[in-house]
Design a protein around this motif. Structure first.
Motif, PDB file in Angstrom:
ATOM      1  N   THR A  77       0.824  -1.281   0.205  1.00 15.73           N
ATOM      2  CA  THR A  77       0.146  -0.014   0.009  1.00 15.73           C
ATOM      3  C   THR A  77       0.850   1.287   0.112  1.00 15.73           C
ATOM      4  N   MET A  78       2.175   1.003   0.491  1.00 14.86           N
ATOM      5  CA  MET A  78       2.943   2.308   0.297  1.00 14.86           C
ATOM      6  C   MET A  78       3.335   2.856  -1.114  1.00 14.86           C
ATOM      7  N   LYS A  79       3.050   1.890  -1.964  1.00 14.61           N
ATOM      8  CA  LYS A  79       3.409   2.378  -3.410  1.00 14.61           C
ATOM      9  C   LYS A  79       2.466   3.501  -4.006  1.00 14.61           C
ATOM     10  N   THR A  80       0.885   3.459  -3.272  1.00 17.17           N
ATOM     11  CA  THR A  80       0.317   4.733  -3.434  1.00 17.17           C
ATOM     12  C   THR A  80       0.968   6.003  -2.975  1.00 17.17           C
ATOM     13  N   PRO A  81       1.408   6.246  -1.913  1.00 17.03           N
ATOM     14  CA  PRO A  81       2.204   7.618  -1.410  1.00 17.03           C
ATOM     15  C   PRO A  81       3.168   7.912  -2.665  1.00 17.03           C
ATOM     16  N   VAL A  82       3.988   6.814  -2.942  1.00 17.71           N
ATOM     17  CA  VAL A  82       5.251   6.873  -3.854  1.00 17.71           C
ATOM     18  C   VAL A  82       4.854   7.539  -5.243  1.00 17.71           C
ATOM     19  N   GLU A 106      20.150  -3.417  -8.385  1.00 13.25           N
ATOM     20  CA  GLU A 106      21.131  -3.130  -7.243  1.00 13.25           C
ATOM     21  C   GLU A 106      20.624  -1.932  -6.506  1.00 13.25           C
ATOM     22  N   PHE A 107      20.429  -1.847  -4.926  1.00 16.36           N
ATOM     23  CA  PHE A 107      20.101  -0.793  -4.302  1.00 16.36           C
ATOM     24  C   PHE A 107      20.868  -0.656  -3.191  1.00 16.36           C
ATOM     25  N   ASN A 108      20.818   0.283  -2.476  1.00 16.90           N
ATOM     26  CA  ASN A 108      21.679   0.501  -1.260  1.00 16.90           C
ATOM     27  C   ASN A 108      20.822   0.579   0.045  1.00 16.90           C
ATOM     28  N   SER A 109      21.136  -0.067   1.121  1.00 10.89           N
ATOM     29  CA  SER A 109      20.348  -0.320   2.405  1.00 10.89           C
ATOM     30  C   SER A 109      20.529   1.247   2.946  1.00 10.89           C
ATOM     31  N   ILE A 157      11.792   3.496  -8.684  1.00 11.41           N
ATOM     32  CA  ILE A 157      11.153   4.942  -8.569  1.00 11.41           C
ATOM     33  C   ILE A 157      11.363   5.529  -7.063  1.00 11.41           C
ATOM     34  N   ILE A 158      11.405   4.722  -5.933  1.00 10.63           N
ATOM     35  CA  ILE A 158      12.026   5.457  -4.832  1.00 10.63           C
ATOM     36  C   ILE A 158      13.297   6.010  -4.810  1.00 10.63           C
ATOM     37  N   GLU A 159      14.243   5.097  -5.487  1.00  6.09           N
ATOM     38  CA  GLU A 159      15.635   5.789  -5.944  1.00  6.09           C
ATOM     39  C   GLU A 159      15.549   7.112  -6.511  1.00  6.09           C
ATOM     40  N   ARG A 160      14.733   7.285  -7.474  1.00  5.42           N
ATOM     41  CA  ARG A 160      14.638   8.478  -8.094  1.00  5.42           C
ATOM     42  C   ARG A 160      13.827   9.599  -7.498  1.00  5.42           C
ATOM     43  N   VAL A 161      12.921   9.428  -6.548  1.00  2.48           N
ATOM     44  CA  VAL A 161      12.111  10.473  -5.921  1.00  2.48           C
ATOM     45  C   VAL A 161      12.468  10.735  -4.574  1.00  2.48           C
ATOM     46  N   GLN A 179       4.287   5.772   7.514  1.00  4.94           N
ATOM     47  CA  GLN A 179       5.724   5.902   7.115  1.00  4.94           C
ATOM     48  C   GLN A 179       6.181   5.266   5.879  1.00  4.94           C
ATOM     49  N   VAL A 180       6.901   6.179   5.088  1.00  3.95           N
ATOM     50  CA  VAL A 180       7.655   5.660   3.811  1.00  3.95           C
ATOM     51  C   VAL A 180       9.151   5.571   4.025  1.00  3.95           C
ATOM     52  N   ARG A 181       9.712   4.785   4.471  1.00 10.28           N
ATOM     53  CA  ARG A 181      11.171   4.699   4.955  1.00 10.28           C
ATOM     54  C   ARG A 181      12.086   4.265   3.999  1.00 10.28           C
ATOM     55  N   ARG A 182      11.619   3.334   3.162  1.00  9.26           N
ATOM     56  CA  ARG A 182      12.665   2.417   2.279  1.00  9.26           C
ATOM     57  C   ARG A 182      11.815   1.883   1.012  1.00  9.26           C
ATOM     58  N   GLY A 183      12.796   1.252   0.262  1.00 10.03           N
ATOM     59  CA  GLY A 183      12.431   0.393  -1.030  1.00 10.03           C
ATOM     60  C   GLY A 183      12.037  -1.043  -0.060  1.00 10.03           C
TER      61      GLY A 183
END
Length: 304
Positions: A77-82, A106-109, A157-161, A179-183
């Motif tokens: 459901t956090m994908k709606t805020p994103v 590849e992403f970063n913690s 997308i989270i990495e972009r925004v 709370q949207v903290r991470r991917g």
């Protein structure tokens, strides 16, 4: 004269009681809202777990809220805020939805910056993994994030925004606890309890903004609705509604968690927001059936 007056009084009393009996016998008014609340709570109690419900009729403003401020793992459901943040930044001209985005894995913690990757076998969208190394329009990646709940698309997308900007926008829109903290699949963050969380109330706030054209702009809100209407996972809110009813929604599920949240559009132009959340569940299939039943109960009570 006194006898006639007595007869008139008796007739008046008889009419009064007949009117009361007719009101309750023939059911001109629906049962009290508390009765519906009890029926919903009884239905949800058939399965172990914790549940929350947030309903709002966008015509009358009437609401039905059950554990609406309780915190739940947001799952997808956090994908709606994103999505809302994507449209906000596009409106600010930071990028265009037609811009290309490189598909990578590849992403970063958020804990220590260490790299991690996602597994296609754990994702509801496997096709995007065949595109790694190529570029796709941001609009296409956004679309997959919502209708297929693609985790890889979400992380791109989270990495972009930037998750922090998502949070800032959510607070500006009136959410207090979401709370949207991470991917997705950031294991180190998960182990430290750094999860994306939500409440039924906050998701109701967001979907009301979208439904009323107040999420970024009327045009952006309408485009978000267009995407949400194409949702491929339809086993909860839409499952027991008439085929003439359209639902623009976003689901979410992980182990012991099953959610659905969105806007319900009736053929006559009325619409309402409904959020159904669950956690600590034991039988996923049974809970999906129970939540779908609750959706149907709400529709029957208010709109039939």
């Amino acid at each position: 004269m006194g006898f006639q007056n007595d007869k008139a009084v008796r007739r008046g009393i008889s009419f009064f009681f007949f009117s009361l009996i007719s009101l309750f016998t023939f059911g001109q008014s629906p049962p009290p809202l508390e009765q519906l609340r009890h029926q919903i709570e009884t239905q949800l109690a058939t399965q172990p777990g914790r549940y929350a419900v947030a309903f709002k009729d966008l015509t009358t403003g009437q609401t039905l809220l059950i554990h609406e401020r309780e915190e739940f793992h947001a799952a997808s459901t956090m994908k709606t805020p994103v999505m809302i943040e994507v449209y906000k930044q596009a409106a600010q001209k930071r990028f265009s939805l037609s811009d290309s985005i490189l598909i990578k894995n590849e992403f970063n913690s958020i804990v220590d910056g260490s790299p991690y990757s996602l597994k296609a076998t754990d994702d509801s969208d496997t096709l995007i993994y065949t595109k790694i190394g190529t570029k796709l329009p941001l609009s296409a990646v956004l679309y997959d994030m919502i209708i297929l709940s693609s985790n890889l698309a979400t992380n791109l997308i989270i990495e972009r925004v930037d998750a922090k900007k998502v949070m800032q926008t959510m607070r500006e829109m009136g959410t207090k606890d979401l709370q949207v903290r991470r991917g997705v699949e950031d294991t180190k963050a998960f182990q430290k309890g750094l999860n994306n969380t939500t409440t039924a109330y906050d998701l109701m706030v967001l979907f009301e903004k979208i439904a009323t054209g107040k999420a970024v702009s009327p045009e952006a809100s309408q485009d978000m609705i267009r995407i949400l209407l194409d949702q491929r996972f339809n086993s909860v809110i839409p499952a027991k509604l008439p085929k003439t009813v359209r639902v623009a929604h976003k689901t979410g599920s992980i182990t012991s968690v099953r959610h659905d949240s969105g806007i319900v559009f009736l053929p006559d132009g009325r619409k309402y927001v409904l959020v159904l959340l669950s956690k600590e569940i034991k039988n996923d299939t049974a809970v999906v059936e129970s939540l779908a039943t609750v959706s149907g109960m709400i529709y029957q009570y208010f709109y039939q």
